[in-house]
Motif scaffolding. Structure first.
Motif, mmCIF file in Angstrom:
data_model
loop_
_atom_site.group_PDB
_atom_site.id
_atom_site.type_symbol
_atom_site.label_atom_id
_atom_site.label_comp_id
_atom_site.label_asym_id
_atom_site.label_seq_id
_atom_site.Cartn_x
_atom_site.Cartn_y
_atom_site.Cartn_z
ATOM 1 N N THR A 1 0.809 -1.228 0.000
ATOM 2 C CA THR A 1 0.000 0.000 0.000
ATOM 3 C C THR A 1 0.845 1.282 0.000
ATOM 4 O O THR A 1 0.299 2.371 0.017
ATOM 5 C CB THR A 1 -0.939 0.015 1.220
ATOM 6 O OG1 THR A 1 -0.146 -0.149 2.395
ATOM 7 C CG2 THR A 1 -1.965 -1.103 1.134
ATOM 8 N N LEU A 2 2.161 1.148 -0.003
ATOM 9 C CA LEU A 2 3.020 2.334 0.016
ATOM 10 C C LEU A 2 2.926 3.071 -1.322
ATOM 11 O O LEU A 2 2.533 2.480 -2.338
ATOM 12 C CB LEU A 2 4.469 1.940 0.321
ATOM 13 C CG LEU A 2 5.335 1.362 -0.815
ATOM 14 C CD1 LEU A 2 6.787 1.331 -0.397
ATOM 15 C CD2 LEU A 2 4.878 -0.001 -1.287
ATOM 16 N N PRO A 3 3.304 4.364 -1.366
ATOM 17 C CA PRO A 3 3.303 5.089 -2.646
ATOM 18 C C PRO A 3 4.370 4.520 -3.586
ATOM 19 O O PRO A 3 5.517 4.321 -3.177
ATOM 20 C CB PRO A 3 3.644 6.533 -2.258
ATOM 21 C CG PRO A 3 3.615 6.604 -0.780
ATOM 22 C CD PRO A 3 3.724 5.224 -0.246
ATOM 23 N N VAL A 4 3.957 4.254 -4.822
ATOM 24 C CA VAL A 4 4.894 3.724 -5.828
ATOM 25 C C VAL A 4 4.825 4.590 -7.085
ATOM 26 O O VAL A 4 3.752 4.865 -7.611
ATOM 27 C CB VAL A 4 4.572 2.255 -6.199
ATOM 28 C CG1 VAL A 4 5.599 1.728 -7.202
ATOM 29 C CG2 VAL A 4 4.535 1.357 -4.970
ATOM 30 N N CYS A 5 5.988 5.022 -7.539
ATOM 31 C CA CYS A 5 6.115 5.779 -8.787
ATOM 32 C C CYS A 5 6.681 4.846 -9.859
ATOM 33 O O CYS A 5 7.743 4.245 -9.665
ATOM 34 C CB CYS A 5 7.060 6.965 -8.564
ATOM 35 S SG CYS A 5 7.334 7.959 -10.036
ATOM 36 N N ILE A 6 5.942 4.692 -10.953
ATOM 37 C CA ILE A 6 6.371 3.821 -12.055
ATOM 38 C C ILE A 6 6.742 4.718 -13.239
ATOM 39 O O ILE A 6 5.894 5.434 -13.769
ATOM 40 C CB ILE A 6 5.233 2.849 -12.460
ATOM 41 C CG1 ILE A 6 4.739 2.039 -11.237
ATOM 42 C CG2 ILE A 6 5.678 1.925 -13.575
ATOM 43 C CD1 ILE A 6 3.416 1.312 -11.473
ATOM 44 N N ILE A 7 8.012 4.700 -13.612
ATOM 45 C CA ILE A 7 8.466 5.504 -14.770
ATOM 46 C C ILE A 7 8.958 4.515 -15.831
ATOM 47 O O ILE A 7 9.853 3.707 -15.557
ATOM 48 C CB ILE A 7 9.594 6.483 -14.368
ATOM 49 C CG1 ILE A 7 9.160 7.374 -13.190
ATOM 50 C CG2 ILE A 7 9.984 7.355 -15.572
ATOM 51 C CD1 ILE A 7 10.257 8.292 -12.653
ATOM 52 N N TRP A 8 8.375 4.582 -17.022
ATOM 53 C CA TRP A 8 8.631 3.525 -18.011
ATOM 54 C C TRP A 8 8.878 4.085 -19.397
ATOM 55 O O TRP A 8 8.218 5.039 -19.823
ATOM 56 C CB TRP A 8 7.411 2.612 -18.084
ATOM 57 C CG TRP A 8 7.730 1.152 -18.152
ATOM 58 C CD1 TRP A 8 7.852 0.397 -19.291
ATOM 59 C CD2 TRP A 8 7.941 0.249 -17.054
ATOM 60 N NE1 TRP A 8 8.129 -0.921 -18.961
ATOM 61 C CE2 TRP A 8 8.175 -1.033 -17.599
ATOM 62 C CE3 TRP A 8 7.952 0.395 -15.671
ATOM 63 C CZ2 TRP A 8 8.426 -2.150 -16.792
ATOM 64 C CZ3 TRP A 8 8.198 -0.713 -14.872
ATOM 65 C CH2 TRP A 8 8.428 -1.967 -15.432
#
Length: 254
Positions: free
Chosen positions: A192-199
């Motif tokens: 549930t933690l904040p996740v940043c996905i950069i792709w």
């Protein structure tokens, strides 16, 4: 490499800046210098950027797997005395970050993944049957990027040296199998933690649909695309990568 390598106890790592700990995890054949732009930028933004040299080729074969690397990362964080960290991982590094978060959720404040394994592996260790052929290896290294020019001779030479070292090749294949075995699909909905996905939109190693699946499975994630970009966004488009990440960190008050 623009930054000095520190050697303490069993660890070798780069440490730049002061402030909130941001630990960066490199990929299977990724050098620490791949993150020079990230290190320079975020060390000026109130972060202590730390890049450990992961023991990818120095662990015993039986411990050459994602879980062991995640435990190694935990020991490293304990060694540095941090209560909570932000993790940023590319490729295998992203997978190690995810697995570490599964094992030690209270240690990770936020997670950033780019071109991460953990859901799908495009034969990470495969295709090296012609490993003696420099041109074949050069083409494989270039395929990691949208712009083949990013694969400098130095990068190609390093990959060539790795796959022609029998011990390293065996460990590369062991890691590829481990990445498939340690699939994260069932674990992600619990994170549930904040996740940043950069792709990268043109990632051939972990294609765009992998990023979409990560975003669907992680309950508190945001997905950002970089156009004309392959598997290593922080190398191919460093300024855009840093801008996206900085805006996200500010927005999340991290």
């Amino acid at each position: 490499m623009a930054h000095r390598l520190k050697k303490e106890k069993d660890y070798r790592y780069i440490e730049v800046g002061e402030g909130k700990p941001l630990i960066v995890l490199h990929g299977l054949m990724g050098g620490l210098s791949n993150f020079d732009a990230v290190t320079s930028y975020f060390s000026e933004k109130g972060y202590k950027v730390i890049i450990p040299e992961l023991p990818i080729y120095t662990m015993s074969l039986i411990k050459t797997n994602v879980k062991s690397f995640a435990k190694y990362l935990h020991d490293f964080i304990e060694f540095l005395g941090f209560e909570e960290v932000i993790l940023l991982g590319n490729s295998l590094g992203g997978h190690i970050g995810l697995y570490h978060t599964k094992l030690y959720p209270k240690k990770v404040k936020a997670l950033i993944i780019t071109g991460s394994s953990g859901l799908y592996e495009s034969a990470m260790g495969g295709g090296y049957t012609k490993r003696g052929d420099y041109e074949v290896i050069k083409k494989k290294a270039q395929d990691v990027f949208y712009d083949p020019e990013v694969a400098t001779k130095e990068i190609v030479d390093e990959v060539y040296e790795t796959v022609n070292d029998r011990s390293k090749l065996i460990k590369t294949l062991a890691i590829a199998k481990s990445a498939i075995r340690h699939n994260m699909a069932k674990d992600l909905p619990k994170m549930t933690l904040p996740v940043c996905i950069i792709w990268g939109k043109n990632d051939n190693v972990t294609p765009p649909e992998v990023a979409t699946e990560f975003n669907e499975l992680l309950p508190n994630s945001e997905l950002f695309w970089i156009d004309k970009c392959g598997h290593a966004a922080m190398m191919e488009h460093p300024e855009e990568f840093n801008r996206i990440l900085n805006d996200w960190l500010v927005d999340k008050k991290l």
